[in-house]
Design an enzyme around this catalytic site. Sequence first.
Site, PDB file in Angstrom:
ATOM      1  N   CYS A 215      83.447 -34.387  34.987  1.00 37.26           N
ATOM      2  CA  CYS A 215      84.285 -33.523  35.827  1.00 37.26           C
ATOM      3  C   CYS A 215      85.406 -34.298  36.521  1.00 37.26           C
ATOM      4  CB  CYS A 215      83.438 -32.760  36.836  1.00 37.26           C
ATOM      5  SG  CYS A 215      82.429 -33.782  37.926  1.00 37.26           S
ATOM      6  N   ASP A 413      88.388 -25.545  38.674  1.00 38.89           N
ATOM      7  CA  ASP A 413      87.030 -26.061  38.493  1.00 38.89           C
ATOM      8  C   ASP A 413      86.806 -26.437  37.032  1.00 38.89           C
ATOM      9  OD1 ASP A 413      84.352 -26.616  38.488  1.00 38.89           O
ATOM     10  OD2 ASP A 413      83.711 -24.741  39.405  1.00 38.89           O
ATOM     11  N   HIS A 415      84.000 -27.308  35.685  1.00 37.74           N
ATOM     12  CA  HIS A 415      82.590 -27.176  35.323  1.00 37.74           C
ATOM     13  C   HIS A 415      82.332 -25.936  34.473  1.00 37.74           C
ATOM     14  CE1 HIS A 415      82.629 -29.698  38.972  1.00 37.74           C
ATOM     15  NE2 HIS A 415      81.614 -30.311  38.397  1.00 37.74           N
TER      16      HIS A 415
END
Length: 512
Positions: A215, A413, A415
Amino acid sequence: MPVEGHEDRFQFIIKVSSQRSVSIRHGQWWVQRDYFFAAVDEEEMNSWLDIMHRVRFESDVELVDRAYCLSGSELGSPRALDKQYTFIESQDLGMMSRQFAIQTHNSMANATRKVAEGVQTFFRNIVDGPVVVPATHRKGGGAARNPAWLVGIRYDCGPDSPRARSSQAISNKQAHADARRAFRLDLQSRLWFTYRNGFKPIAPTKLTSDTGWGCMLRSGQMILAQALLHHYLRRDWRLQFNRPPARKYVEILRWFEDDPNAMFSIHKIAQAGVQCNRNVGQWFGPDTVSKCLRFLWHTAYTNEGTGPCQTAGLLLVEDRCIYKDMAEEVASSRPAYPGLGQRMAQARQPCSWRSLVILVPVRLGVGSRINSDYIPRLAAYMKFPQSLGFIGGRPRHSYYFVGVQGYNTYYLDPHATQVYQSLRTSANISSFHCHSPEKMSLAHIDPSLALGFYCDDKSDFDDLCRRIAEVAKGDSNPILSVSERAPDYLTMEADLDEIADDLEYADSGLET
């Protein structure tokens, strides 16, 4: 196992338990979900088992018997349960696309992670005390009343004033609606890099996915991609989804492809981490990924011998102070020879002042939460026209923060796991842009982060220094400061030479 209201109808009941692990700072939490499937006879049970084998529960879809939900006072009058579930016929379930399964799986993973983060925040407040929000952002100064800033551009998206006259209220409403649309288009035009699976293995490992560890690398890719979009296409560029993308946009996107030969691929960033004692597959911090990006920038050449490092410089600020002489050295000299392994620090040629990308890794507090005294200044940096946002987030969860409204921040994000997509022949760009960004309070982020700035020319750099000095005025411990000359222990030549030696050694190890 009986099914309420249908004890005599179903001969077989299948129960499947699924567990998902959630990483918390000091341990591992497990969330368990039970799935139940009913069958009237052995033939139907075998059909269910065949469907489950094909789907393999990648989608975390809950299957509920439609007949039970539709049975009520009148046939066709659905029960409350019918509003909570999306029904999928058994004959259609096996035909679900892989992409839908992955998206559903990611939605479950993100929801579980948000619950875990909420639990973590709850225990943080018990141990460390509640979050202290600056007084100017408490009740009466909410974020909704403030304009939104996205990578240095202001959008007046606030609510209409109830005291305005009728014609003025209508005008304000239309203006705010236009600003919100412009804000969304601007945000959707930012490149969004997420976890991927199915790409070529990252040498010397056999890893074909960065899920669970990449990430911060993806966040680093995003902030660097924003700098390149700004550099080549200018800040006012917007992606038109109903038109073919610009050629330079496609070229920039291909520089970040998950391919070992791509300029800023996940492969090259992970391998460059060896110099910072990070093995492939280990989690990076903001400081580590900034150093890796700085080195890759100095080797960023295309096949034609040109590239970002020829038209712009990248300055890594390592002690929270921007030294003007170092910035001038980076902006006014460029690598003389292309190719990996060259002694860039010893082979540089003078040039006119180029554009400058600045990365500033900082730590704004101790423990796992940012010091609240830094929040107003961090928000102020996000409003600079030179701002690229910052990378950071929560412990072991990195995001790319692109905007701010009050003391709330918008972020992309990484993820979400998507399937690797080759960009060699065509560019399906939909999976590289986010249409639903997230938002969180600056008070909840981890103190370790890396700020980014882009200066188009020397006057833009001078303006950035002036703005930083204004924010730091009267502050005994500023986030950033500006000084004319660097101390003797900071020399770009020795630093780059050491990195080149380390990476050449790592490359020789990979070849063996």
